[in-house]
Structures are given as C-alpha cells and as structure tokens.
Write a protein that holds these residues in place. Structure first.
Motif, PDB file in Angstrom:
ATOM      1  N   SER A 220       0.784  -1.206  -0.133  1.00 18.30           N
ATOM      2  CA  SER A 220      -0.033   0.111   0.097  1.00 18.30           C
ATOM      3  C   SER A 220       0.743   1.380  -0.014  1.00 18.30           C
ATOM      4  O   SER A 220       0.594   2.346  -0.518  1.00 18.30           O
ATOM      5  CB  SER A 220      -0.840   0.058   1.133  1.00 18.30           C
ATOM      6  OG  SER A 220      -1.809  -0.961   1.140  1.00 18.30           O
ATOM      7  N   ILE A 221       2.078   1.066   0.768  1.00 14.71           N
ATOM      8  CA  ILE A 221       3.030   2.289   0.888  1.00 14.71           C
ATOM      9  C   ILE A 221       3.593   2.455  -0.697  1.00 14.71           C
ATOM     10  O   ILE A 221       3.594   3.549  -1.199  1.00 14.71           O
ATOM     11  CB  ILE A 221       3.883   2.185   1.674  1.00 14.71           C
ATOM     12  CG1 ILE A 221       3.120   2.183   3.494  1.00 14.71           C
ATOM     13  CG2 ILE A 221       4.886   3.231   1.638  1.00 14.71           C
ATOM     14  CD1 ILE A 221       4.174   1.971   4.337  1.00 14.71           C
ATOM     15  N   ASP A 222       4.052   1.533  -1.311  1.00 13.23           N
ATOM     16  CA  ASP A 222       4.559   1.357  -2.712  1.00 13.23           C
ATOM     17  C   ASP A 222       3.545   1.856  -3.687  1.00 13.23           C
ATOM     18  O   ASP A 222       4.085   2.634  -4.674  1.00 13.23           O
ATOM     19  CB  ASP A 222       5.329   0.080  -2.753  1.00 13.23           C
ATOM     20  CG  ASP A 222       6.454  -0.226  -1.888  1.00 13.23           C
ATOM     21  OD1 ASP A 222       7.009   0.630  -1.155  1.00 13.23           O
ATOM     22  OD2 ASP A 222       6.901  -1.269  -1.677  1.00 13.23           O
ATOM     23  N   THR A 223       2.679   1.478  -3.664  1.00 14.26           N
ATOM     24  CA  THR A 223       1.765   1.499  -4.933  1.00 14.26           C
ATOM     25  C   THR A 223       0.688   2.672  -4.710  1.00 14.26           C
ATOM     26  O   THR A 223       0.109   3.182  -5.706  1.00 14.26           O
ATOM     27  CB  THR A 223       0.858   0.134  -5.273  1.00 14.26           C
ATOM     28  OG1 THR A 223       0.047  -0.065  -4.145  1.00 14.26           O
ATOM     29  CG2 THR A 223       2.011  -0.606  -5.428  1.00 14.26           C
ATOM     30  N   VAL A 224       0.188   3.118  -3.549  1.00 18.38           N
ATOM     31  CA  VAL A 224      -0.631   4.147  -3.186  1.00 18.38           C
ATOM     32  C   VAL A 224      -0.236   5.384  -2.885  1.00 18.38           C
ATOM     33  O   VAL A 224      -0.474   6.528  -3.388  1.00 18.38           O
ATOM     34  CB  VAL A 224      -1.893   3.640  -2.288  1.00 18.38           C
ATOM     35  CG1 VAL A 224      -3.021   4.554  -2.045  1.00 18.38           C
ATOM     36  CG2 VAL A 224      -2.387   2.434  -2.965  1.00 18.38           C
ATOM     37  N   LEU A 261       1.241  -8.804  11.563  1.00 14.58           N
ATOM     38  CA  LEU A 261       1.322  -7.360  12.308  1.00 14.58           C
ATOM     39  C   LEU A 261       2.790  -7.117  12.279  1.00 14.58           C
ATOM     40  O   LEU A 261       3.326  -5.859  12.092  1.00 14.58           O
ATOM     41  CB  LEU A 261       0.738  -7.404  13.781  1.00 14.58           C
ATOM     42  CG  LEU A 261       0.615  -6.292  14.638  1.00 14.58           C
ATOM     43  CD1 LEU A 261      -0.241  -5.202  13.726  1.00 14.58           C
ATOM     44  CD2 LEU A 261       0.243  -6.508  15.988  1.00 14.58           C
ATOM     45  N   ALA A 262       3.685  -7.789  12.677  1.00 12.94           N
ATOM     46  CA  ALA A 262       5.211  -7.589  12.521  1.00 12.94           C
ATOM     47  C   ALA A 262       5.514  -7.489  10.878  1.00 12.94           C
ATOM     48  O   ALA A 262       6.327  -6.337  10.971  1.00 12.94           O
ATOM     49  CB  ALA A 262       5.874  -8.781  12.979  1.00 12.94           C
ATOM     50  N   GLY A 263       4.949  -8.028   9.985  1.00 20.31           N
ATOM     51  CA  GLY A 263       5.550  -7.750   8.669  1.00 20.31           C
ATOM     52  C   GLY A 263       5.069  -6.327   8.389  1.00 20.31           C
ATOM     53  O   GLY A 263       5.648  -5.656   7.498  1.00 20.31           O
ATOM     54  N   VAL A 264       3.681  -5.982   8.459  1.00 18.62           N
ATOM     55  CA  VAL A 264       3.165  -4.738   8.186  1.00 18.62           C
ATOM     56  C   VAL A 264       3.935  -3.542   8.890  1.00 18.62           C
ATOM     57  O   VAL A 264       4.229  -2.328   8.319  1.00 18.62           O
ATOM     58  CB  VAL A 264       1.826  -4.342   8.055  1.00 18.62           C
ATOM     59  CG1 VAL A 264       1.073  -5.358   7.218  1.00 18.62           C
ATOM     60  CG2 VAL A 264       1.160  -4.528   9.666  1.00 18.62           C
ATOM     61  N   ILE A 265       4.416  -3.787  10.188  1.00 21.07           N
ATOM     62  CA  ILE A 265       5.017  -2.822  10.781  1.00 21.07           C
ATOM     63  C   ILE A 265       6.298  -2.646  10.162  1.00 21.07           C
ATOM     64  O   ILE A 265       6.930  -1.502  10.327  1.00 21.07           O
ATOM     65  CB  ILE A 265       5.136  -2.954  12.400  1.00 21.07           C
ATOM     66  CG1 ILE A 265       3.508  -2.689  12.796  1.00 21.07           C
ATOM     67  CG2 ILE A 265       6.235  -2.057  13.200  1.00 21.07           C
ATOM     68  CD1 ILE A 265       3.371  -3.046  14.289  1.00 21.07           C
ATOM     69  N   GLN A 266       7.160  -3.582  10.052  1.00 19.13           N
ATOM     70  CA  GLN A 266       8.499  -3.695   9.542  1.00 19.13           C
ATOM     71  C   GLN A 266       8.579  -2.960   8.282  1.00 19.13           C
ATOM     72  O   GLN A 266       9.499  -2.158   7.920  1.00 19.13           O
ATOM     73  CB  GLN A 266       9.033  -5.243   9.683  1.00 19.13           C
ATOM     74  CG  GLN A 266       9.511  -5.642  10.933  1.00 19.13           C
ATOM     75  CD  GLN A 266       9.578  -7.067  10.816  1.00 19.13           C
ATOM     76  OE1 GLN A 266       9.425  -7.954   9.865  1.00 19.13           O
ATOM     77  NE2 GLN A 266       9.827  -7.687  12.138  1.00 19.13           N
ATOM     78  N   ALA A 267       7.615  -3.166   7.294  1.00 15.21           N
ATOM     79  CA  ALA A 267       7.556  -2.767   6.190  1.00 15.21           C
ATOM     80  C   ALA A 267       7.461  -1.070   6.140  1.00 15.21           C
ATOM     81  O   ALA A 267       8.026  -0.500   5.274  1.00 15.21           O
ATOM     82  CB  ALA A 267       6.366  -3.317   5.468  1.00 15.21           C
ATOM     83  N   ALA A 268       6.633  -0.679   7.071  1.00 13.09           N
ATOM     84  CA  ALA A 268       6.527   0.920   7.053  1.00 13.09           C
ATOM     85  C   ALA A 268       7.869   1.309   7.646  1.00 13.09           C
ATOM     86  O   ALA A 268       8.416   2.295   7.166  1.00 13.09           O
ATOM     87  CB  ALA A 268       5.217   1.139   8.075  1.00 13.09           C
ATOM     88  N   VAL A 269       8.504   0.644   8.844  1.00 15.71           N
ATOM     89  CA  VAL A 269       9.828   1.221   9.233  1.00 15.71           C
ATOM     90  C   VAL A 269      10.915   1.212   8.073  1.00 15.71           C
ATOM     91  O   VAL A 269      11.616   2.214   7.713  1.00 15.71           O
ATOM     92  CB  VAL A 269      10.145   0.418  10.453  1.00 15.71           C
ATOM     93  CG1 VAL A 269      11.608   0.688  10.908  1.00 15.71           C
ATOM     94  CG2 VAL A 269       9.171   0.611  11.401  1.00 15.71           C
ATOM     95  N   ALA A 270      10.807   0.235   7.289  1.00 16.32           N
ATOM     96  CA  ALA A 270      11.834   0.114   6.234  1.00 16.32           C
ATOM     97  C   ALA A 270      11.584   1.170   5.168  1.00 16.32           C
ATOM     98  O   ALA A 270      12.630   1.724   4.538  1.00 16.32           O
ATOM     99  CB  ALA A 270      11.788  -1.272   5.460  1.00 16.32           C
ATOM    100  N   ARG A 271      10.472   1.668   5.077  1.00 18.42           N
ATOM    101  CA  ARG A 271      10.257   2.725   3.960  1.00 18.42           C
ATOM    102  C   ARG A 271      10.030   4.144   4.558  1.00 18.42           C
ATOM    103  O   ARG A 271       9.825   4.998   4.139  1.00 18.42           O
ATOM    104  CB  ARG A 271       8.737   2.400   3.311  1.00 18.42           C
ATOM    105  CG  ARG A 271       8.935   1.468   2.495  1.00 18.42           C
ATOM    106  CD  ARG A 271       7.622   0.863   2.127  1.00 18.42           C
ATOM    107  NE  ARG A 271       7.598  -0.581   1.074  1.00 18.42           N
ATOM    108  CZ  ARG A 271       8.140  -1.640   1.551  1.00 18.42           C
ATOM    109  NH1 ARG A 271       8.324  -1.920   2.825  1.00 18.42           N
ATOM    110  NH2 ARG A 271       8.236  -2.611   0.666  1.00 18.42           N
TER     111      ARG A 271
END
Ligand SMILES: *[C@@H]1O[C@H](CO)[C@@H](O)[C@H](O)[C@H]1NC(C)=O
Ligand SMILES: *[C@@H]1O[C@H](CO)[C@@H](O)[C@H](O)[C@H]1NC(C)=O
Length: 307
Positions: A220-224, A261-271
């Motif tokens: 969602s962060i990458d495409t929207v 939950l860990a995956g969506v949070i880590q993805a946001a932090v990585a971005r």
C-alpha cells in the motif's frame, strides 16, 4: 537534564517511525480505561508516541474536555510520560469534511487557543492535529493552512511547548503544496485491513477503500502512498490502519495475526514512514488482539531498533 532528554528524543524521532494514536475514547473511571496506553508508554520509553486528544471534535467546552475531572486526570497521566507527545484536535470543515477549509478561520484559531489553556491546566499539549485537512488547493486552502501553521508555530500567546502540527487529509491527493508548508506530519493514508466490513463500528471503512497491504507487505505504501506524495516525504507522513482482524483478501490474502502485524510494521519502518498506527478495533478501544496498543508499540520499537 531536561534539555538533554529533549535533545535525545529529538534525535531518535528523526530516525525512527513513531507511534500515532487517535484517542477519541472517553477516559472512564478517572482515566482507568486508558491503562493499555499508559502501559504501552511505560514499556516502550524510547518510542515517541503521538497521541491525538479529542474529547468533542475539539477541545470541549465548560462541561467537558479539561473541565471534566476524569479527562483532566487521564490527560495529565498521558502527558507525564516523557515519550508521549499530546496533540489537540481541531477540524477545518462545517459539513463533516465535505468542504475543507470551510470553518471560519477565527473559530479554528479560537479552538487552538482553548487547547493552549490545557497547558495552563497541567496537560502539556505539544501541538495541534488539524483534521479534515485539504488534499487539494481549492477554497484558498493553502493560505488557510499556512496561516494556521504560522499561528501555531509563532503566536506568543500560545503555551504549547512543542509547537508541532499534523494535518489529516485522510488520503492522498494534491498534497505537495501542503508538504511545502513543512508540517510535522501529514496523515496521508488512513484505511482498514479487513476485506469485508461486517461491523461499521468495529472496522469503520465502507465502500471502496485500500485494503491495507492486500498485495503483500509494504504494497500500500509502494503503490498508493509513495507514487502520490514522493518517497522523500515518507518521514513527514503518517499511516493509520484500523480493522486489523480477519483477512485482507486477494492477492496476498494476509491473515491478521501476530506475524502479519510484525510484517506490516517492519515494512513501514523500512520505508521511513514518520508514524504509524495499527488497531484491531476502530477508535473505540486499544485492547483487542491481535493489534493491541501494547503489541503494536513493542513491535514498532523492535522494528526501529533493527532498522
Ligand atoms: C471547536 O471546538 C468545539 C468544542 O470541542 C467543537 O464542537 C467545534 O466543532 C470545534 N470547531 C472547530 C472549527 O474546530
Ligand atoms: C491568511 O493571512 C493573510 C495575512 O494575514 C490574510 O490576508 C489572508 O486573508 C489569510 N487567508 C486565509 C485563507 O485565512
């Protein structure tokens, strides 16, 4: 000592993804219902937690807000945590968000001034959260937001120690002119995780909405989000996701569990997103698993430490 603490927090804030909490829940029983939030603050002391205080679509009047003893006690408790940054809620429309910047400028200024009175009453409000913020330049909105932001930052009668400003357009749009005003954050993506909303009081999303990360972690962060705001604005951007339960549908069909939950949070932090919030319930409470405020805060702290 105080200066050192402030400086240390400022440094970690620049690098980390903060927690942002829309707090529209009434502090029943002298603030006891906010206990999960106090606990999350205590257990995650290096996680800056931005808390939007909203008693009444604004600071409240003679009979509520800071004049309600339970509210005052609860808000003082929140503000007593060094990692908590409290924001006072105001909004810009007179028609439930349809026409942005339609509330007379002076009425918004009056509410910001009332938030400053909370500081005098012992609740360190650090800044203002402007809801129903514009996502287009229509209606002279750039000047309106520039004026409000300047007022919050510079007016000498205001007591806010932090003078921070968050805009909440709630979604993407033509946000570049507003990023140019250099707010602390723009909440540019607010949506739900679950694919089908069965209980609007629980999920809050209806009609067509971005099912958060339905195409995989970070999608969602990458495409929207980033194609609209530009990757350089990620640190000045907040993402808020409600309805974290069930599954989010095709194609990834992620199930709302602790791993996801860990995956969506880590993805946001990585971005390098500036602040995030994930919650299982809508605005009502913060204690429903799997995305309790305690779980989200501790996963976010861990993701920041690993980044
Ligand atoms: C001002 O605050 C009052 C009381 O909380 C609220 O009812 C009103 O909607 C607010 N108006 C604006 C423009 O923020
Ligand atoms: C913003 O402030 C300027 C200067 O005080 C004023 O002329 C203008 O009318 C204001 N615009 C809005 C939309 O509040």
């Amino acid at each position: 000592m105080k200066w050192l603490l402030t400086a240390a927090l400022a440094v970690s804030s620049a690098a980390a993804t903060d927690l942002i909490v829309p707090l529209y829940q009434y502090p029943l029983d002298n603030g006891a219902v906010w206990q999960p939030i106090y606990d999350a603050l205590t257990s995650n002391q290096n996680l800056i937690t931005k808390i939007i205080v909203n008693p009444d679509s604004g600071p409240g009047g003679p009979a509520n807000g800071i004049n309600d003893g339970w509210y005052k006690t609860g808000a003082q408790n929140l503000a007593s945590h060094a990692n908590a940054q409290l924001f006072g809620y105001v909004h810009t429309s007179i028609d439930g968000g349809l026409t942005r910047c339609s509330a007379p400028y002076e009425t918004v200024v009056a509410n910001i001034t009332r938030w400053s009175d909370w500081v005098a009453a012992g609740v360190a409000i650090q800044g203002i959260f402007i809801d129903e913020a514009p996502a287009s330049t229509a209606n002279d909105c750039v000047a309106y937001m520039r004026n409000l932001t300047e007022f919050i930052r510079t007016d000498t009668s205001l007591r806010f120690p932090g003078r921070l400003v968050i805009y909440n357009p709630g979604g993407t749009g033509d946000l570049r002119p507003f990023y140019d005003l250099k707010p602390t954050l723009i909440l540019a993506l607010e949506t739900c995780f679950v694919a089908a909303s069965t209980d609007p009081n629980y999920d809050g999303c209806s009609g067509t909405y971005e099912r958060y990360d339905h195409a995989g972690f970070g999608s969602s962060i990458d495409t929207v989000l980033l194609p609209s705001i530009g990757a350089a604005n990620a640190p000045a951007t907040a993402v808020v996701v409600h309805g974290f339960h069930g599954s989010n549908g095709d194609p990834a069909n992620l199930v709302a569990d602790a791993n996801t939950l860990a995956g969506v949070i880590q993805a946001a932090v990585a971005r390098n997103i500036g602040a995030v919030f994930f919650n299982t319930a809508w605005y009502q409470k913060f204690s429903d698993a799997p995305a309790t405020i305690g779980a989200v805060a501790s996963l976010l702290r861990a993701a920041n430490a690993a980044a």
